[in-house]
Design an enzyme around this catalytic site. Structure first.
Site, mmCIF file in Angstrom:
data_model
loop_
_atom_site.group_PDB
_atom_site.id
_atom_site.type_symbol
_atom_site.label_atom_id
_atom_site.label_comp_id
_atom_site.label_asym_id
_atom_site.label_seq_id
_atom_site.Cartn_x
_atom_site.Cartn_y
_atom_site.Cartn_z
ATOM 1 N N TYR A 87 -9.677 0.289 5.491
ATOM 2 C CA TYR A 87 -9.575 -0.319 4.156
ATOM 3 C C TYR A 87 -10.460 -1.559 4.119
ATOM 4 C CZ TYR A 87 -4.714 1.610 4.257
ATOM 5 O OH TYR A 87 -3.581 2.388 4.371
ATOM 6 N N SER B 8 -8.551 -0.917 9.150
ATOM 7 C CA SER B 8 -9.020 -2.038 8.319
ATOM 8 C C SER B 8 -10.467 -2.386 8.649
ATOM 9 C CB SER B 8 -8.130 -3.263 8.599
ATOM 10 O OG SER B 8 -8.733 -4.430 8.070
ATOM 11 N N TYR C 162 -4.590 -9.194 15.293
ATOM 12 C CA TYR C 162 -4.246 -8.200 14.249
ATOM 13 C C TYR C 162 -5.345 -7.134 14.191
ATOM 14 C CZ TYR C 162 -4.717 -6.269 9.557
ATOM 15 O OH TYR C 162 -4.925 -5.420 8.500
ATOM 16 N N LYS D 200 -5.567 -2.888 15.281
ATOM 17 C CA LYS D 200 -6.100 -1.778 14.478
ATOM 18 C C LYS D 200 -7.089 -0.956 15.313
ATOM 19 C CE LYS D 200 -4.093 -2.632 10.482
ATOM 20 N NZ LYS D 200 -3.065 -1.706 9.965
ATOM 21 N N ILE E 193 0.856 -1.207 0.000
ATOM 22 C CA ILE E 193 0.000 0.000 0.000
ATOM 23 C C ILE E 193 0.883 1.246 0.000
ATOM 24 C CG2 ILE E 193 -1.915 1.183 1.133
ATOM 25 C CD1 ILE E 193 -2.713 -1.679 0.585
ATOM 26 N N THR F 58 -11.481 -5.068 9.057
ATOM 27 C CA THR F 58 -11.475 -6.202 9.990
ATOM 28 C C THR F 58 -11.943 -5.777 11.372
ATOM 29 O OG1 THR F 58 -10.196 -8.182 10.481
ATOM 30 C CG2 THR F 58 -9.127 -6.083 10.917
HETATM 31 C C1 WQD Z 1 -10.789 -12.943 1.048
HETATM 32 C C2 WQD Z 1 -11.724 -14.112 0.750
HETATM 33 C C3 WQD Z 1 -11.349 -16.038 2.145
HETATM 34 C C4 WQD Z 1 -7.340 -16.899 0.529
HETATM 35 C C5 WQD Z 1 -7.897 -9.880 5.460
HETATM 36 C C6 WQD Z 1 -7.769 -8.976 6.652
HETATM 37 C C7 WQD Z 1 -7.898 -7.537 6.206
HETATM 38 C C8 WQD Z 1 -6.825 -7.256 5.220
HETATM 39 C C9 WQD Z 1 -7.026 -8.170 4.003
HETATM 40 C C10 WQD Z 1 -4.476 -7.027 5.676
HETATM 41 C C11 WQD Z 1 -12.245 -14.806 2.006
HETATM 42 C C12 WQD Z 1 -11.030 -16.352 0.685
HETATM 43 C C13 WQD Z 1 -8.572 -16.307 0.786
HETATM 44 C C14 WQD Z 1 -7.281 -18.193 -0.055
HETATM 45 C C15 WQD Z 1 -9.679 -18.251 -0.101
HETATM 46 N N1 WQD Z 1 -5.613 -7.454 5.886
HETATM 47 N N2 WQD Z 1 -9.717 -16.978 0.461
HETATM 48 N N3 WQD Z 1 -8.463 -18.822 -0.354
HETATM 49 O O1 WQD Z 1 -9.685 -12.278 5.088
HETATM 50 O O2 WQD Z 1 -11.227 -10.673 3.814
HETATM 51 O O3 WQD Z 1 -9.194 -9.778 4.924
HETATM 52 O O4 WQD Z 1 -6.952 -9.536 4.471
HETATM 53 O O5 WQD Z 1 -4.056 -6.424 4.778
HETATM 54 O O6 WQD Z 1 -7.731 -6.672 7.311
HETATM 55 O O7 WQD Z 1 -8.833 -9.249 7.546
HETATM 56 O O8 WQD Z 1 -8.950 -11.203 2.912
HETATM 57 O O9 WQD Z 1 -7.911 -12.082 0.866
HETATM 58 O O10 WQD Z 1 -7.521 -13.310 3.060
HETATM 59 O O11 WQD Z 1 -9.780 -13.420 1.955
HETATM 60 O O12 WQD Z 1 -10.732 -18.842 -0.378
HETATM 61 O O13 WQD Z 1 -6.190 -18.783 -0.304
HETATM 62 O O14 WQD Z 1 -10.987 -15.096 0.017
HETATM 63 O O15 WQD Z 1 -12.010 -17.123 2.761
HETATM 64 O O16 WQD Z 1 -13.582 -15.219 1.746
HETATM 65 P P1 WQD Z 1 -9.859 -11.082 4.227
HETATM 66 P P2 WQD Z 1 -8.446 -12.529 2.186
#
Ligand code: WQD
Length: 348
Positions: A185, A133, A157, A161, A18, A135
């Site tokens: 975000y 985030s 984590y 935040k 970012i 999150t």
């Molecule tokens: C997205 C979707 C997974 C990987 C997190 C943090 C957030 C930010 C971004 C830091 C979900 C699915 C994922 C994989 C999958 N953090 N998935 N197979 O969990 O929404 O957010 O990351 O920068 O603060 O909470 O993002 O990309 O991990 O997952 O099926 O190998 O993709 O289950 O539905 P998430 P993600």
């Protein structure tokens, strides 16, 4: 003497995914930047690429904001830079790792934020844009989620935040010279359209898009889709994916907002598109953009995942005059251009 109107911004974590996009946006807009980074989740080559993409005054300090022994060096360098404010993106960000190493996540993420705040106070530059985030919302709200949504992180984590958002609010309450925006975000993805900067995870990607991109480029055999039995249209998780260049524009807009505020205070602002896409929709879009197959298998749900979350981003438009502009197709095409042109990220 630099034109006072030229913003001078400390970008903590500015060599990261970012951060590098924020630096390109700020420098292109005429600002000067002091990047502080320890390369724990970034590569020195990213700084060369930023300079390639944007002329302008980019200074660099290799320091660890979370190391107490380096605090005086950091405070001295920040004072010397004469900043107008800072963007804070430096911190550990792996949800799963935070569950295994909570003390490290609290020490690093809270320590880095407190050192940066101390440095800004010493430099009399009390303007902060913090990388928060979505999150922080946990699974407690119906989407679209606005900033009045219930917060309740479900992992260390996410709790770091929330804690840093509250630290910033307490500081703004204690001294009305402080102006803070906590940018929440949603899911940052994509890359600068040049393909020269992008996401370059240290090891196995935790997040969906970098994993898909590495499957497309042949670094990974197949994607594991964590669950297809959620209460969503196709059973897979739904997220609000936002192009990292839109996100960077949001940071520039937030800094402009802070310079126009007559009164102090802290405000939370969502940065999202307001649209949700499922994992299977993201995979299909990436296949179209890359013209590559993305083999996958359905795996069990991942601990801590929620079914669906996407933003109400009206406050960003109202306060910052910002709206996400790029589509899922743009995100996939730009992410693929970065990954195909840099199959091994910056290491090569
Ligand atoms: C997205 C979707 C997974 C990987 C997190 C943090 C957030 C930010 C971004 C830091 C979900 C699915 C994922 C994989 C999958 N953090 N998935 N197979 O969990 O929404 O957010 O990351 O920068 O603060 O909470 O993002 O990309 O991990 O997952 O099926 O190998 O993709 O289950 O539905 P998430 P993600």
């Amino acid at each position: 003497m630099a034109n006072k109107m030229t913003k001078r911004i400390v970008v903590a974590g500015g060599a990261g995914y970012i951060g590098s996009h924020v630096c390109v946006e700020l420098l292109t807009g005429g600002a000067s930047a002091l990047v502080i980074d320890n390369f724990s989740n970034a590569h020195p080559e990213a700084l060369n690429r930023i300079r390639e993409l944007a002329s302008g005054d980019l200074e660099f300090l290799e320091c660890d904001l979370a190391d107490p022994a380096q605090k005086d060096t950091i405070i001295g360098a920040v004072k010397n830079f004469r900043p107008d404010g800072a963007v804070h993106l430096a911190g550990l960000k792996a949800v799963g790792e935070s569950v295994e190493q909570p003390a490290r996540y609290y020490r690093v993420n809270l320590g880095a934020a407190l050192t940066l705040i101390e440095a800004l106070e010493a430099a009399d530059a009390k303007k902060l844009v913090f990388s928060s985030s979505a999150t922080v919302y946990g699974d407690r709200n119906q989407s679209p989620v606005d900033e009045s949504g219930l917060t309740g992180a479900t992992n260390p984590y996410g709790r770091t935040k929330l804690f840093i958002e509250d630290i910033a609010k307490d500081i703004a309450r204690s001294d009305d010279e402080w102006r803070v925006v906590n940018l929440r975000y949603f899911n940052p993805v994509g890359a600068h359209p040049s393909g020269r900067i992008g996401e370059d995870p240290n090891d196995i990607p935790n997040n969906l898009f970098p994993f898909i991109a590495q499957v497309a480029v042949g670094r990974r055999d197949k994607l594991q889709i964590f669950g297809d039995d959620y209460s969503t249209p196709d059973g897979t998780g739904v997220r609000d994916y936002i192009h990292v260049v839109d996100l960077a524009r949001g940071h520039a807009a937030a800094l402009n907002y802070l310079t126009t505020q007559k009164t102090g205070g802290a405000v939370d602002i969502n940065l999202g598109t307001g649209k949700g896409f499922s994992v299977l929709e993201a995979v299909a879009a990436f296949k179209r953009a890359s013209n590559r197959d993305i083999p996958y298998e359905i795996a069990p749900r991942r601990d801590g995942d929620i079914a669906e979350i996407y933003a109400n981003a009206d406050r960003a438009e109202k306060l910052l005059g910002w709206r996400a502009e790029k589509t899922l197709e743009n995100m996939c095409a730009d992410h693929w251009r970065w990954q195909s042109q840099n199959p091994d990220g910056y290491k090569a």
